[in-house]
Design a protein around this motif. Structure first.
Motif, PDB file in Angstrom:
ATOM      1  N   THR A 139       0.983  -1.216   0.034  1.00 15.74           N
ATOM      2  CA  THR A 139       0.081  -0.035  -0.037  1.00 15.74           C
ATOM      3  C   THR A 139       0.718   1.222  -0.075  1.00 15.74           C
ATOM      4  N   ARG A 140       0.424   2.328  -0.601  1.00 13.20           N
ATOM      5  CA  ARG A 140       1.200   3.481  -0.820  1.00 13.20           C
ATOM      6  C   ARG A 140       0.341   4.487  -0.386  1.00 13.20           C
ATOM      7  N   HIS A 149      -3.591   3.556  -1.635  1.00  8.20           N
ATOM      8  CA  HIS A 149      -3.989   2.698  -2.755  1.00  8.20           C
ATOM      9  C   HIS A 149      -2.805   1.440  -2.731  1.00  8.20           C
ATOM     10  N   SER A 150      -3.518   0.264  -3.086  1.00  2.00           N
ATOM     11  CA  SER A 150      -2.828  -1.071  -2.933  1.00  2.00           C
ATOM     12  C   SER A 150      -2.602  -1.838  -4.184  1.00  2.00           C
ATOM     13  N   ALA A 151      -1.816  -2.720  -4.276  1.00  2.00           N
ATOM     14  CA  ALA A 151      -1.483  -3.368  -5.617  1.00  2.00           C
ATOM     15  C   ALA A 151      -0.738  -4.670  -5.028  1.00  2.00           C
ATOM     16  N   ASP A 166      -0.543  -3.682 -11.101  1.00  2.00           N
ATOM     17  CA  ASP A 166      -1.782  -2.819 -10.507  1.00  2.00           C
ATOM     18  C   ASP A 166      -2.719  -3.020 -11.726  1.00  2.00           C
ATOM     19  N   SER A 167      -3.845  -3.550 -11.326  1.00  2.20           N
ATOM     20  CA  SER A 167      -4.869  -3.725 -12.319  1.00  2.20           C
ATOM     21  C   SER A 167      -6.103  -2.608 -12.178  1.00  2.20           C
ATOM     22  N   LYS A 185       5.593   3.523  -5.826  1.00  2.00           N
ATOM     23  CA  LYS A 185       5.297   4.140  -4.581  1.00  2.00           C
ATOM     24  C   LYS A 185       5.445   5.729  -4.518  1.00  2.00           C
ATOM     25  N   ASP A 186       6.085   5.975  -5.677  1.00  2.00           N
ATOM     26  CA  ASP A 186       6.206   7.506  -5.876  1.00  2.00           C
ATOM     27  C   ASP A 186       4.970   8.248  -6.403  1.00  2.00           C
TER      28      ASP A 186
END
Length: 207
Positions: A139-140, A149-151, A166-167, A185-186
């Motif tokens: 998560t970022r 936001h997660s991936a 990331d979909s 992450k940025d």
């Protein structure tokens, strides 16, 4: 970015269910897919041999480089989303989370991250992913720096470099976006992502 859908829902997913789904061992005969925001709804389904053949073809011939394998993974996630979407109603899932409350069967980034991890585990079990390891989701941007936001995440075995899978950036059925973890992450968002054209809510929603 994808927290508001959780708040808008009248019910919340049981964290024990999320843990169970995420740590279960999926098979083509039975695997769970999340939808509704934070996996508030899950569906158990299976894939036929003919359906899985669509995935196998993407890895034929077998990728010989990590880059080629990542390309095949990205495409396979999109194809699986398309196949699964026709089974459980998520075929019309739109990119992003905000501004989608009028659309049924939406998935937020948490749903997407869990489902993408499940899809990749199915590929790995079938011997299609050989050059990467599948890691836990990441998560970022936590609340004090922005919406979380997660991936899903993979790690290249040769270099140990990590990549976000990331979909969430595109509508259902599009290939997943795979970028280096540091880039993701940025705050990375693809320039052609529909969420750029469909502005996302900026302010926290009120309960």
């Amino acid at each position: 970015m994808c927290f508001s859908l959780w708040i808008a829902l009248p019910a919340y997913a049981d964290l024990k269910d999320i843990y169970r789904i995420y740590h279960s061992t999926p098979s083509l005969n039975a695997f769970e897919i999340c939808q509704g925001g934070g996996c508030v709804q899950s569906d158990v389904l299976s894939l036929t041999t003919a359906e899985w053949d669509n995935i196998t073809r993407l890895f034929t011939p077998m990728p010989q480089t990590p880059e080629a394998e990542r390309t095949a993974i990205a495409q396979a996630v999109g194809v699986l989303e398309d196949i699964v979407g026709t089974k459980i109603g998520t075929a019309a899932d739109r990119a992003g989370t905000f501004n989608n409350s009028d659309y049924l069967h939406q998935q937020d980034c948490n749903d997407e991250a869990i489902n993408t991890t499940t899809y990749m585990r199915l590929m790995q079990q079938a011997g299609l992913i050989r050059l990467h390891d599948i890691l836990d989701t990441r998560t970022r941007k936590f609340f004090f720096t922005g919406w979380p936001h997660s991936a899903a995440v993979i790690r290249e075995q040769a270099s140990q470099a990590e990549y976000a899978v990331d979909s969430w950036f595109y509508d259902n059925g599009y290939p997943a976006t795979i970028v280096p973890m540091a880039v993701w992450k940025d705050g990375y968002i693809p320039e052609d992502s529909p969420i750029v054209q469909r502005p996302q809510q900026k302010d926290p929603p009120t309960e």
